[in-house]
Design an enzyme around this catalytic site. Structure first.
Site, PDB file in Angstrom:
ATOM      1  N   PRO A 120       5.763  22.204 -11.729  1.00 46.37           N
ATOM      2  CA  PRO A 120       4.399  22.761 -11.714  1.00 46.37           C
ATOM      3  C   PRO A 120       4.193  23.954 -10.788  1.00 46.37           C
ATOM      4  O   PRO A 120       3.497  23.870  -9.793  1.00 46.37           O
ATOM      5  CB  PRO A 120       3.559  21.566 -11.271  1.00 46.37           C
ATOM      6  CG  PRO A 120       4.486  20.749 -10.428  1.00 46.37           C
ATOM      7  CD  PRO A 120       5.862  20.924 -11.016  1.00 46.37           C
ATOM      8  N   CYS A 121       4.792  25.068 -11.148  1.00 45.75           N
ATOM      9  CA  CYS A 121       4.602  26.268 -10.328  1.00 45.75           C
ATOM     10  C   CYS A 121       3.172  26.792 -10.470  1.00 45.75           C
ATOM     11  O   CYS A 121       2.740  27.641  -9.701  1.00 45.75           O
ATOM     12  CB  CYS A 121       5.615  27.340 -10.707  1.00 45.75           C
ATOM     13  SG  CYS A 121       5.701  27.693 -12.455  1.00 45.75           S
ATOM     14  N   HIS A 122       2.441  26.272 -11.484  1.00 48.11           N
ATOM     15  CA  HIS A 122       1.052  26.729 -11.654  1.00 48.11           C
ATOM     16  C   HIS A 122       0.152  26.154 -10.570  1.00 48.11           C
ATOM     17  O   HIS A 122      -0.996  26.582 -10.428  1.00 48.11           O
ATOM     18  CB  HIS A 122       0.541  26.332 -13.035  1.00 48.11           C
ATOM     19  CG  HIS A 122       0.569  24.860 -13.300  1.00 48.11           C
ATOM     20  ND1 HIS A 122       1.700  24.205 -13.751  1.00 48.11           N
ATOM     21  CD2 HIS A 122      -0.369  23.896 -13.148  1.00 48.11           C
ATOM     22  CE1 HIS A 122       1.431  22.914 -13.893  1.00 48.11           C
ATOM     23  NE2 HIS A 122       0.179  22.694 -13.527  1.00 48.11           N
TER      24      HIS A 122
END
Length: 172
Positions: free
Chosen positions: A132-134
């Site tokens: 989850p780089c978001h």
DNA sequence: GAGGCGTTTTGAA
DNA sequence: TTCAAAACGCCTC
């Protein structure tokens, strides 16, 4: 390396597998989101890869619905450098609905000054959404960047009921 | 509020 | 080995 399409309510993702597990994930192209999927990619997959693909499809739908996946497929992050893999490990530990800043992420990997390098590691993330780089934002709540496009980042955050300091183009 | 500089890692020559 | 670039953050004006 095998590739297959993963259909979700938000479009058709493309998953790439190595012998170790999921090695890459591509966002749906505009065309695939609007039109029917092409025939390409219908080649038969090994049974193990097929099972992974189903797990990934479930996990993707969970994440896109703003929830943490029940089951997680094996991820092959060996393509990255040691620093990048460390960053990606930390990313996977961020629970749904929670965010961290680039500077917090830098501290987590023991390089409090390497905020810019952390941004680079996020950009090199081959498996967005599942890694989850978001959920990584700039200090002050700004979005920062996103390899799949800021639209996707905003969408994913919105699904998790996260309201970052959106640019004024959203209004309000 | 806007612009410039610092820090760290990565990829190419 | 060296140089340039990068999804940032802090300081100064």
């Amino acid at each position: 390396m095998h590739s297959t399409r993963i259909t979700t309510p938000d479009g058709v993702f493309t998953a790439h597998f190595s012998d170790q597990g999921l090695a890459g994930l591509d966002f749906p192209s505009r065309k695939e989101r609007q039109g029917p999927p092409r025939r390409k990619g219908t080649e038969p997959l090994p049974a193990g890869v097929k099972a992974w693909a189903e797990l990934i499809a479930q996990a993707l739908r969970e994440v896109l619905a703003g929830r943490a996946p029940m089951k997680f497929p094996p991820l092959d992050l060996s393509a990255g450098t040691k620093f990048q893999q460390e960053v990606w490990r930390v990313l996977q530990r961020i629970p749904a609905g929670k965010t961290v800043t680039y500077s917090e992420l830098a501290r987590s990997v023991g390089r409090p000054r390497a905020v810019r390098a952390v941004g680079g590691a996020c950009g090199a993330n081959p498996i967005p959404v599942l890694v989850p780089c978001h959920r990584v934002l700039q200090v002050g709540g700004k979005l920062g960047g996103f390899s799949g496009g800021l639209d996707w980042k905003r969408l994913l955050l919105a699904r998790e009921s996260i309201a970052p300091d959106f640019p004024s183009q959203i209004g309000g």
